[in-house]
Design a protein around this motif. Structure first.
Motif, PDB file in Angstrom:
ATOM      1  N   ARG A   1       0.880  -1.165   0.000  1.00 19.63           N
ATOM      2  CA  ARG A   1       0.000   0.000   0.000  1.00 19.63           C
ATOM      3  C   ARG A   1       0.917   1.213   0.000  1.00 19.63           C
ATOM      4  N   GLN A   2       0.881   1.980  -1.074  1.00 15.10           N
ATOM      5  CA  GLN A   2       1.893   2.997  -1.320  1.00 15.10           C
ATOM      6  C   GLN A   2       1.344   4.416  -1.149  1.00 15.10           C
ATOM      7  N   ALA A   3       2.128   5.276  -0.501  1.00 18.56           N
ATOM      8  CA  ALA A   3       1.758   6.682  -0.337  1.00 18.56           C
ATOM      9  C   ALA A   3       1.995   7.431  -1.641  1.00 18.56           C
ATOM     10  N   VAL A   4       1.018   8.236  -2.070  1.00 19.18           N
ATOM     11  CA  VAL A   4       1.132   9.045  -3.280  1.00 19.18           C
ATOM     12  C   VAL A   4       0.515  10.415  -3.029  1.00 19.18           C
ATOM     13  N   THR A   5       0.685  11.310  -3.999  1.00 25.19           N
ATOM     14  CA  THR A   5       0.114  12.652  -3.913  1.00 25.19           C
ATOM     15  C   THR A   5      -0.895  12.842  -5.032  1.00 25.19           C
ATOM     16  N   PHE A   6      -2.155  13.047  -4.682  1.00 24.55           N
ATOM     17  CA  PHE A   6      -3.186  13.362  -5.662  1.00 24.55           C
ATOM     18  C   PHE A   6      -3.228  14.881  -5.846  1.00 24.55           C
ATOM     19  N   VAL A   7      -3.350  15.326  -7.084  1.00 29.40           N
ATOM     20  CA  VAL A   7      -3.492  16.746  -7.382  1.00 29.40           C
ATOM     21  C   VAL A   7      -4.908  16.976  -7.897  1.00 29.40           C
ATOM     22  N   ILE A   8      -5.745  17.580  -7.059  1.00 26.68           N
ATOM     23  CA  ILE A   8      -7.164  17.777  -7.382  1.00 26.68           C
ATOM     24  C   ILE A   8      -7.483  19.263  -7.325  1.00 26.68           C
ATOM     25  N   ASP A   9      -7.938  19.801  -8.456  1.00 27.75           N
ATOM     26  CA  ASP A   9      -8.264  21.231  -8.552  1.00 27.75           C
ATOM     27  C   ASP A   9      -7.088  22.094  -8.102  1.00 27.75           C
ATOM     28  N   GLY A  10      -5.880  21.663  -8.469  1.00 30.69           N
ATOM     29  CA  GLY A  10      -4.694  22.428  -8.152  1.00 30.69           C
ATOM     30  C   GLY A  10      -4.174  22.245  -6.745  1.00 30.69           C
ATOM     31  N   LYS A  11      -4.829  21.440  -5.940  1.00 31.07           N
ATOM     32  CA  LYS A  11      -4.416  21.224  -4.561  1.00 31.07           C
ATOM     33  C   LYS A  11      -3.875  19.802  -4.398  1.00 31.07           C
ATOM     34  N   GLU A  12      -2.819  19.687  -3.594  1.00 29.97           N
ATOM     35  CA  GLU A  12      -2.216  18.385  -3.345  1.00 29.97           C
ATOM     36  C   GLU A  12      -2.846  17.718  -2.132  1.00 29.97           C
ATOM     37  N   GLU A  13      -3.073  16.424  -2.249  1.00 34.24           N
ATOM     38  CA  GLU A  13      -3.708  15.648  -1.178  1.00 34.24           C
ATOM     39  C   GLU A  13      -2.996  14.307  -1.054  1.00 34.24           C
ATOM     40  N   LYS A  14      -2.521  13.982   0.146  1.00 38.12           N
ATOM     41  CA  LYS A  14      -1.828  12.719   0.372  1.00 38.12           C
ATOM     42  C   LYS A  14      -2.833  11.588   0.466  1.00 38.12           C
ATOM     43  N   ARG A  15      -2.589  10.529  -0.298  1.00 40.03           N
ATOM     44  CA  ARG A  15      -3.423   9.333  -0.246  1.00 40.03           C
ATOM     45  C   ARG A  15      -2.534   8.097  -0.292  1.00 40.03           C
ATOM     46  N   PHE A  16      -3.140   6.968  -0.002  1.00 37.47           N
ATOM     47  CA  PHE A  16      -2.457   5.689  -0.103  1.00 37.47           C
ATOM     48  C   PHE A  16      -3.242   4.831  -1.092  1.00 37.47           C
ATOM     49  N   ILE A  17      -2.533   4.134  -1.948  1.00 39.37           N
ATOM     50  CA  ILE A  17      -3.210   3.317  -2.962  1.00 39.37           C
ATOM     51  C   ILE A  17      -2.640   1.905  -2.971  1.00 39.37           C
ATOM     52  N   GLU A  18      -3.434   0.977  -3.476  1.00 36.79           N
ATOM     53  CA  GLU A  18      -3.007  -0.408  -3.663  1.00 36.79           C
ATOM     54  C   GLU A  18      -3.674  -0.946  -4.908  1.00 36.79           C
ATOM     55  N   ALA A  19      -3.034  -1.886  -5.568  1.00 40.92           N
ATOM     56  CA  ALA A  19      -3.583  -2.459  -6.790  1.00 40.92           C
ATOM     57  C   ALA A  19      -4.780  -3.341  -6.479  1.00 40.92           C
TER      58      ALA A  19
ATOM     59  N   ALA B   1      -5.720   9.014   7.048  1.00 38.91           N
ATOM     60  CA  ALA B   1      -6.086   8.268   8.255  1.00 38.91           C
ATOM     61  C   ALA B   1      -6.340   6.800   7.941  1.00 38.91           C
ATOM     62  N   MET B   2      -5.992   6.383   6.717  1.00 39.08           N
ATOM     63  CA  MET B   2      -6.165   5.010   6.240  1.00 39.08           C
ATOM     64  C   MET B   2      -7.637   4.591   6.159  1.00 39.08           C
ATOM     65  N   LYS B   3      -8.511   5.559   5.929  1.00 36.80           N
ATOM     66  CA  LYS B   3      -9.915   5.264   5.695  1.00 36.80           C
ATOM     67  C   LYS B   3     -10.164   5.222   4.199  1.00 36.80           C
ATOM     68  N   ARG B   4     -10.943   4.244   3.771  1.00 37.30           N
ATOM     69  CA  ARG B   4     -11.201   4.054   2.346  1.00 37.30           C
ATOM     70  C   ARG B   4     -11.883   5.293   1.772  1.00 37.30           C
ATOM     71  N   THR B   5     -11.393   5.743   0.644  1.00 36.11           N
ATOM     72  CA  THR B   5     -11.968   6.907  -0.008  1.00 36.11           C
ATOM     73  C   THR B   5     -12.122   6.612  -1.485  1.00 36.11           C
ATOM     74  N   GLY B   6     -12.782   7.520  -2.200  1.00 38.36           N
ATOM     75  CA  GLY B   6     -13.010   7.309  -3.626  1.00 38.36           C
ATOM     76  C   GLY B   6     -12.562   8.497  -4.423  1.00 38.36           C
ATOM     77  N   PHE B   7     -13.205   8.707  -5.542  1.00 37.94           N
ATOM     78  CA  PHE B   7     -12.864   9.809  -6.416  1.00 37.94           C
ATOM     79  C   PHE B   7     -13.547  11.091  -5.981  1.00 37.94           C
ATOM     80  N   SER B   8     -12.918  12.204  -6.325  1.00 41.09           N
ATOM     81  CA  SER B   8     -13.562  13.487  -6.073  1.00 41.09           C
ATOM     82  C   SER B   8     -14.513  13.788  -7.219  1.00 41.09           C
TER      83      SER B   8
END
Length: 283
Positions: free
Chosen positions: A194-212, A225-232
């Motif tokens: 489960r890898q930490a990445v940076t999402f760029v949404i509407d010009g703002k950076e947001e830390k998320r974790f992703i897995e295949a 906070a390691m809570k499941r999230t989806g798309f903006s």
């Protein structure tokens, strides 16, 4: 005791993910000449505890020892009981300690596999992974066990249609803009991390974790906070649909015509995988 055999097993244990800390215990047990012995290994992945028992057995024909399998127990943080699985060590298809942990954590691991072929040794027949190689994603079914009390492992063959690189390109992940970062990210996800990445949404950076998530041809996302999230709401609807779609098809590994029967032989007759001295240690 043969020093060559010891060095071989030392490398094999190391590159299966158990490091160098078992060398002295390995040497002492081999010097004793006992028929079989076990070594214990404990570690933590984050706040999850992992305990492994490595099984070694002496050949009935020579004085060589073989690393046959390891039993892994993973106790997630806050959970009362541990999840357990036995991973066999053979010619190929070996699961490292970290990959075993990731599988028991419900994540998927991509491996180069070999087709199973029927072999005969001292009059006994069994299936061995010695055939043509192929690539597949492995995922443990934590709701279904086999007759040996192991969780069944599903395979999602390359023909299943999951393309990790193409899937990642659909997401606004900052690291994909750098070739080296992208390569490291893909390799980490292929190992089941489960890898930490940076999402760029509407010009703002947001830390998320992703897995295949090859079963659903997508990636799973978690917030800081390691809570499941989806798309903006700013992301394509087609991607939202990919997150929700259900894939029930089970892709089995291709086998040769001779490997259609199930093997019932003991793992103790297996030969160990070839240690690669130049191979990097899996982390």
């Amino acid at each position: 005791m043969q020093e060559k055999n010891l060095n071989y097993l030392k490398d094999q244990v190391k590159y299966t993910g158990f490091g160098d800390g078992l060398e002295n215990a390995l040497r002492e047990n081999m010097q004793s000449g006992k028929t079989a012995f076990e070594l214990q290994h404990q570690t933590k992945f984050g706040n999850d505890q992992a305990e492994a028992t490595l099984h070694f057995r002496k050949s009935s024909e020579t004085d060589k020892y073989f690393f046959n399998k390891y039993d892994l127990a993973v106790k997630p943080e806050g959970e009362k009981d541990a999840l357990k699985q036995t991973f066999h060590i053979g010619f190929d298809n070996n699961i490292t300690l970290k990959e075993g942990y990731n599988l028991l954590s419900g994540r998927s691991v991509q491996k180069e596999m070999s087709k199973l072929v029927e072999t005969s040794d001292a009059g006994s027949k069994r299936l061995e992974p010695k055939g043509e190689k192929y690539t597949a994603w492995l995922k443990m079914d934590l709701t279904d066990k086999d007759q040996n009390d192991n969780f069944k492992i599903r395979q999602y063959h390359q023909n299943y249609g999951f393309d990790l690189k193409a899937t990642l390109d659909k997401y606004p992940i900052k690291e994909l803009g750098n070739a080296e970062d992208k390569t490291r990210l893909i390799e980490s996800l292929q190992k089941g991390n489960r890898q930490a990445v940076t999402f760029v949404i509407d010009g703002k950076e947001e830390k998320r974790f992703i897995e295949a998530s090859p079963q659903f041809k997508a990636i799973n996302q978690y917030d800081s906070a390691m809570k499941r999230t989806g798309f903006s709401s700013s992301q394509p609807k087609s991607q939202k649909h990919a997150e929700q779609q259900t894939a029930t098809e089970k892709i089995s590994a291709p086998t040769s015509k001779k490997s259609e029967k199930q093997s019932k032989e003991s793992d103790t007759t297996r030969k160990p995988a070839r240690a690669r001295k130049n191979r990097r240690s899996v982390t």
